[in-house]
Design a protein around this motif. Structure first.
Motif, PDB file in Angstrom:
ATOM      1  N   ASP A 625       0.853  -1.184   0.000  1.00 36.56           N
ATOM      2  CA  ASP A 625       0.000   0.000   0.000  1.00 36.56           C
ATOM      3  C   ASP A 625       0.895   1.243   0.000  1.00 36.56           C
ATOM      4  O   ASP A 625       1.880   1.300   0.746  1.00 36.56           O
ATOM      5  CB  ASP A 625      -0.884  -0.016   1.249  1.00 36.56           C
ATOM      6  N   PRO A 626       0.614   2.257  -0.813  1.00 33.57           N
ATOM      7  CA  PRO A 626       1.458   3.466  -0.824  1.00 33.57           C
ATOM      8  C   PRO A 626       1.545   4.176   0.521  1.00 33.57           C
ATOM      9  O   PRO A 626       2.471   4.962   0.741  1.00 33.57           O
ATOM     10  CB  PRO A 626       0.774   4.354  -1.873  1.00 33.57           C
ATOM     11  N   GLN A 627       0.612   3.900   1.426  1.00 34.43           N
ATOM     12  CA  GLN A 627       0.636   4.538   2.746  1.00 34.43           C
ATOM     13  C   GLN A 627       1.404   3.712   3.780  1.00 34.43           C
ATOM     14  O   GLN A 627       1.461   4.089   4.955  1.00 34.43           O
ATOM     15  CB  GLN A 627      -0.799   4.757   3.256  1.00 34.43           C
ATOM     16  N   PHE A 628       2.020   2.629   3.369  1.00 29.32           N
ATOM     17  CA  PHE A 628       2.711   1.742   4.303  1.00 29.32           C
ATOM     18  C   PHE A 628       3.984   2.384   4.850  1.00 29.32           C
ATOM     19  O   PHE A 628       4.776   2.983   4.109  1.00 29.32           O
ATOM     20  CB  PHE A 628       3.067   0.431   3.591  1.00 29.32           C
ATOM     21  N   LEU A 629       4.174   2.248   6.151  1.00 33.54           N
ATOM     22  CA  LEU A 629       5.409   2.672   6.800  1.00 33.54           C
ATOM     23  C   LEU A 629       5.769   1.632   7.845  1.00 33.54           C
ATOM     24  O   LEU A 629       5.074   1.478   8.847  1.00 33.54           O
ATOM     25  CB  LEU A 629       5.250   4.038   7.469  1.00 33.54           C
ATOM     26  N   PRO A 630       6.851   0.868   7.647  1.00 37.75           N
ATOM     27  CA  PRO A 630       7.205  -0.147   8.648  1.00 37.75           C
ATOM     28  C   PRO A 630       7.418   0.488  10.008  1.00 37.75           C
ATOM     29  O   PRO A 630       7.940   1.598  10.122  1.00 37.75           O
ATOM     30  CB  PRO A 630       8.502  -0.749   8.091  1.00 37.75           C
ATOM     31  N   GLY A 631       6.992  -0.229  11.029  1.00 40.74           N
ATOM     32  CA  GLY A 631       7.183   0.252  12.395  1.00 40.74           C
ATOM     33  C   GLY A 631       6.162   1.252  12.882  1.00 40.74           C
ATOM     34  O   GLY A 631       6.165   1.613  14.069  1.00 40.74           O
ATOM     35  N   ALA A 632       5.277   1.713  12.008  1.00 44.73           N
ATOM     36  CA  ALA A 632       4.359   2.789  12.397  1.00 44.73           C
ATOM     37  C   ALA A 632       3.475   2.392  13.575  1.00 44.73           C
ATOM     38  O   ALA A 632       3.212   3.201  14.470  1.00 44.73           O
ATOM     39  CB  ALA A 632       3.503   3.206  11.202  1.00 44.73           C
ATOM     40  N   VAL A 633       3.008   1.153  13.601  1.00 43.23           N
ATOM     41  CA  VAL A 633       2.139   0.722  14.697  1.00 43.23           C
ATOM     42  C   VAL A 633       2.951   0.547  15.979  1.00 43.23           C
ATOM     43  O   VAL A 633       2.497   0.937  17.068  1.00 43.23           O
ATOM     44  CB  VAL A 633       1.405  -0.579  14.319  1.00 43.23           C
ATOM     45  N   LYS A 634       4.132  -0.018  15.881  1.00 40.13           N
ATOM     46  CA  LYS A 634       4.987  -0.206  17.063  1.00 40.13           C
ATOM     47  C   LYS A 634       5.222   1.116  17.774  1.00 40.13           C
ATOM     48  O   LYS A 634       5.250   1.168  19.017  1.00 40.13           O
ATOM     49  CB  LYS A 634       6.332  -0.808  16.646  1.00 40.13           C
ATOM     50  N   TYR A 635       5.378   2.188  17.000  1.00 37.81           N
ATOM     51  CA  TYR A 635       5.756   3.467  17.596  1.00 37.81           C
ATOM     52  C   TYR A 635       4.590   4.443  17.761  1.00 37.81           C
ATOM     53  O   TYR A 635       4.800   5.638  17.883  1.00 37.81           O
ATOM     54  CB  TYR A 635       6.893   4.095  16.790  1.00 37.81           C
ATOM     55  N   GLY A 636       3.355   3.919  17.792  1.00 35.58           N
ATOM     56  CA  GLY A 636       2.238   4.769  18.184  1.00 35.58           C
ATOM     57  C   GLY A 636       1.323   5.216  17.084  1.00 35.58           C
ATOM     58  O   GLY A 636       0.435   6.051  17.311  1.00 35.58           O
ATOM     59  N   ASP A 637       1.525   4.721  15.846  1.00 33.33           N
ATOM     60  CA  ASP A 637       0.633   4.995  14.727  1.00 33.33           C
ATOM     61  C   ASP A 637       0.572   6.501  14.440  1.00 33.33           C
ATOM     62  O   ASP A 637       1.464   7.259  14.828  1.00 33.33           O
ATOM     63  CB  ASP A 637      -0.760   4.407  14.985  1.00 33.33           C
ATOM     64  N   LEU A 638      -0.461   6.933  13.752  1.00 33.14           N
ATOM     65  CA  LEU A 638      -0.569   8.337  13.349  1.00 33.14           C
ATOM     66  C   LEU A 638      -0.539   9.296  14.543  1.00 33.14           C
ATOM     67  O   LEU A 638       0.098  10.356  14.457  1.00 33.14           O
ATOM     68  CB  LEU A 638      -1.837   8.554  12.519  1.00 33.14           C
ATOM     69  N   PRO A 639      -1.194   8.987  15.680  1.00 33.71           N
ATOM     70  CA  PRO A 639      -1.126   9.917  16.809  1.00 33.71           C
ATOM     71  C   PRO A 639       0.303  10.227  17.260  1.00 33.71           C
ATOM     72  O   PRO A 639       0.593  11.353  17.672  1.00 33.71           O
ATOM     73  CB  PRO A 639      -1.923   9.199  17.899  1.00 33.71           C
ATOM     74  N   ALA A 640       1.197   9.253  17.190  1.00 34.70           N
ATOM     75  CA  ALA A 640       2.576   9.510  17.606  1.00 34.70           C
ATOM     76  C   ALA A 640       3.252  10.498  16.667  1.00 34.70           C
ATOM     77  O   ALA A 640       4.001  11.380  17.117  1.00 34.70           O
ATOM     78  CB  ALA A 640       3.358   8.204  17.655  1.00 34.70           C
ATOM     79  N   LEU A 641       3.007  10.372  15.364  1.00 34.58           N
ATOM     80  CA  LEU A 641       3.575  11.333  14.416  1.00 34.58           C
ATOM     81  C   LEU A 641       3.067  12.739  14.711  1.00 34.58           C
ATOM     82  O   LEU A 641       3.834  13.713  14.672  1.00 34.58           O
ATOM     83  CB  LEU A 641       3.225  10.925  12.984  1.00 34.58           C
ATOM     84  N   LEU A 642       1.784  12.858  15.007  1.00 26.66           N
ATOM     85  CA  LEU A 642       1.215  14.166  15.323  1.00 26.66           C
ATOM     86  C   LEU A 642       1.785  14.702  16.632  1.00 26.66           C
ATOM     87  O   LEU A 642       2.085  15.892  16.756  1.00 26.66           O
ATOM     88  CB  LEU A 642      -0.306  14.064  15.418  1.00 26.66           C
ATOM     89  N   ALA A 643       1.969  13.816  17.617  1.00 25.65           N
ATOM     90  CA  ALA A 643       2.483  14.238  18.919  1.00 25.65           C
ATOM     91  C   ALA A 643       3.904  14.767  18.817  1.00 25.65           C
ATOM     92  O   ALA A 643       4.297  15.681  19.556  1.00 25.65           O
ATOM     93  CB  ALA A 643       2.426  13.074  19.907  1.00 25.65           C
ATOM     94  N   LEU A 644       4.692  14.210  17.907  1.00 24.18           N
ATOM     95  CA  LEU A 644       6.082  14.638  17.766  1.00 24.18           C
ATOM     96  C   LEU A 644       6.196  16.074  17.268  1.00 24.18           C
ATOM     97  O   LEU A 644       7.251  16.691  17.383  1.00 24.18           O
ATOM     98  CB  LEU A 644       6.831  13.694  16.824  1.00 24.18           C
ATOM     99  N   GLY A 645       5.099  16.618  16.717  1.00 22.72           N
ATOM    100  CA  GLY A 645       5.121  17.999  16.240  1.00 22.72           C
ATOM    101  C   GLY A 645       4.896  19.032  17.319  1.00 22.72           C
ATOM    102  O   GLY A 645       5.038  20.238  17.067  1.00 22.72           O
TER     103      GLY A 645
END
Length: 697
Positions: A625-645
């Motif tokens: 899937d073009p939206q695939f990112l390995p490790g994304a679930v392990k490290y908190g999924d989309l909320p973690a990316l938003l939190a890092l901002g």
């Protein structure tokens, strides 16, 4: 309308483990190397699922079935690494040795029979005739020969199984080493190795084998007759891969001797030697270099390591010289033999271990015959020590266990104050830095190449391409500049690329028009693979259809699109005055890569308005899937990316009335709760423009 894509270097062939040179160029200074080594070491830990490190169980090994030989004994061993998962092998001990002795870990590779390897008569005859082996007994059983000789020299030796070999049968051989659509279990609740869900959690055979090696090291170092400061590691082929991995993630081994694996050519062809993100921008020579300045010996053969004497070894010599230890790196170039860990390679290893582990064995060291162990004498499991459960359900339970450990670690990292946020950024942010692999370009590496310009009543439209000399990106771009601009710019990011600023009739969206009316410039572009439909990403042509063989060497489409967003931000800052602010409005399914860009982009972006549409990586059903990112679930999924901002201003749509808990925690930790706003409703883009103008008048 489908727009023509500009020439983009990333559209060329993918990096392939068999069709690419993985060169190593040592830095010019010790400080540069220390910084680079820290980066690569973190990459290995993240790829192996060992960032942060899982808790190590107390090494309560079961040791039984002692066999007495002339100068050594052999025992059967099993110990628990992850709950319910066992490391199995044999322990060789010298007899009559006083005090603490050196220890040697012996992982092995894909040799037929594994720990029970025994060549048939025809193969033994070939080995003896070619000079690859010297004696009949050791030549037939080379893994036993290695352990026996090291024990006779005075070492305590633990040879342990890789997954699917020897007594390590809880997970099937095919599941690890011959994966196929028939062996891969991939569902949201039950998943096995190489599945989408496993890759989203950085769960891999390489990672489990590396953790098994660490647990084996825990136990060996704990033995009363072993000196924990004098432990060596040696393995051949994929056993050398395990040797490299252990040396990269664990500082305790004192001496390393990987055989037939350090190369600028093929890096390890089995899925068990690869993991998503592992060799993006690096390779086995640099992974071996992580052991510097400790003693590193190697052997090469007439295989993919044949050129190591001229490609790889000279660079390692330069590094060791830079570090002031030129005598601590050695290569035995044995290209007269095919792929092996034969007598010639072992004869190079013994004096290396003898010297640097301070064993004190008289030299020259020459193997001699021994009474080989039978399979029954090596087998760990018997009536009194029954084998643990095995099968697909056991594999799935292991990965659920690892997931539970990861989720507990993530929960403990939820930030509640500034110190907690700093640690969250170090661990979770550090992981996403590896997985996204973005390097900030210099201003001189970014340019906007204008192709044409057109004036409209209230704005000027410039079309062309943003070009990055750093990663070869060429992004078809449109820039809308209001007549009365106050300098700020909005990057309008949409899954339709530059067409995302327009409505179905070809006119500008109301939100875009309002920004222009208020003096804010708007930039839109076709990110990688945009401008044409992309439903499934490319993969390398390999016999095993698994993600690590593609994304172990190449960045994901999502990671590259996140880089494109940041490239546009850098270009916008170059186009406009230094004091101009750069904002991002994300709509139309672009949330995953915009959130990723915000997580690692630092001060390139001043605020983000993002319509998540409820996206979560855990809902993906394919690693292509073009939206695939390995490790994304392990490290908190989309909320973690938003939190890092945090504490950047953030407008969220698609999440209901309240931000996800992890986002709230991060913003509260910086007393920036007021910087997060929520927006419900279908007209997100119009509302986002209004929010932006209100918060950045």
């Amino acid at each position: 309308m489908v727009t023509a894509q500009p020439a983009d270097a990333r559209l060329g062939p993918l990096v392939h483990l068999r069709q690419h040179e993985f060169l190593f160029d040592p830095p010019a200074s010790v400080l540069e190397w220390q910084e680079r080594a820290d980066q690569v070491r973190r990459r290995v830990k993240v790829a192996a699922g060992l960032w942060p490190a899982p808790p190590h169980k107390t090494p309560n090994a079961v040791v039984h079935g002692r066999v007495d030989r002339d100068a050594y004994t052999v025992e059967k061993v099993y110990l628990e690494s992850y709950p319910g998962h066992f490391v199995t092998g044999n322990l060789y001990r010298p007899k009559g040795a006083e005090g603490q002795r050196p220890g040697v870990l012996c992982p092995y590779g894909h040799w037929p029979g594994g720990r029970f390897q025994s060549w048939d008569d025809d193969e033994l005859e070939r080995q003896l005739a070619s000079g690859a082996e010297r004696y009949e007994v050791g030549g037939r059983r080379p893994i036993q020969a290695r352990c026996v000789q090291l024990a006779r020299m005075g070492c305590v030796v633990f040879v342990y199984d890789m997954l699917g070999y020897g007594d390590s049968q809880q997970i099937a051989f095919a599941s690890v080493h011959q994966p196929s659509q028939d062996t891969i279990v991939d569902s949201p609740t039950n998943w096995g190795f190489y599945s989408t869900q496993a890759e989203l959690r950085m769960q891999s055979p390489l990672g489990v084998q590396t953790f098994n090696s660490q647990c084996a090291l825990d136990w060996l170092a704990s033995l009363p007759d072993v000196d924990p400061k004098r432990i060596g590691v040696t393995g051949g082929s994929s056993g050398a891969t395990q040797t490299l991995m252990l040396g990269a993630v664990d500082p305790r081994p004192a001496v390393s001797f990987p055989v037939v694996m350090v190369s600028t050519a093929m890096q390890g062809g089995c899925g068990c030697e690869n993991a998503c993100g592992l060799r993006v921008g690096t390779g086995n020579v640099e992974l071996a270099a992580l052991f510097a300045p400790k003693p590193l010996g190697m052997a090469s053969a007439d295989d993919w390591t044949r050129e190591c004497i001229t490609k790889g070894f000279p660079e390692l010599q330069r590094l060791y010289t830079l570090l002031g230890k030129p005598d601590r790196v050695m290569l035995a170039s044995l290209t007269q033999f095919p792929h092996n860990y034969n007598y010639a390679s072992r004869a190079a290893m013994y004096p290396w271990m003898n010297r640097w582990l301070k064993i004190g064995a008289p030299e020259p060291i020459v193997e001699r015959d021994f009474v080989p162990l039978s399979d029954a004498q090596m087998h760990v499991w018997d009536a009194e020590h029954p084998a643990p459960p095995a099968g697909p359900e056991v594999e799935q339970e292991l990965l659920r266990t690892i997931d539970a450990i990861s989720q507990e670690q993530l929960a403990s990292l939820a930030p509640h104050d500034s110190a907690g946020l700093a640690e969250f950024r170090r661990v979770v942010g550090g992981a996403f830095e590896v997985l996204l692999a973005w390097e900030k370009p210099k201003a001189t590496q970014i340019e906007f190449q204008e192709a044409q310009s057109a004036n409209h009543p209230d704005y000027r439209q410039r079309t062309g391409a943003v070009r990055s000399n750093l990663n070869g990106a060429r992004l078809s771009t449109v820039v809308l500049e209001p007549k009365d601009s106050h300098g700020d710019v909005v990057l309008w990011v949409h899954s339709d690329g530059e067409q995302g600023i327009r409505d179905g009739a070809g006119g500008l969206l109301p939100g875009v028009q309002r920004l222009l009316d208020c003096g804010v410039a708007v930039v839109a572009a076709d990110l990688l693979y945009q401008g044409e439909p992309l439903t499934e990403t490319r993969m390398v042509d390999e016999r095993w259809p698994v993600a690590p063989l593609t994304y172990g060497y190449n960045r994901t489409v999502l990671a590259q699109r996140a880089s494109d967003v940041l490239t546009l931000a850098a270009a916008a800052r170059k186009l406009y005055a230094p004091g101009a602010k750069v904002h991002v409005i994300s709509t139309g399914g672009s949330a995953p890569y915009v959130a990723a860009a915000g997580a690692i982009g630092g001060d390139l972006i001043d605020s983000i308005a993002i319509d998540t549409q409820g996206f979560r990586f855990v809902d993906l059903r394919s690693w292509r899937d073009p939206q695939f990112l390995p490790g994304a679930v392990k490290y908190g999924d989309l909320p973690a990316l938003l939190a890092l901002g945090a504490p950047r201003r953030l407008l969220l749509g698609g999440e209901g009335a309240e931000a996800p808990p992890l986002v709230r925690d991060a913003y509260s930790a910086t007393n920036a709760q007021a910087e997060v706003s929520m927006l419900d409703g279908d007209a997100f883009s119009t509302g986002a423009a209004a929010w932006l103008l209100e918060t950045h008048p």
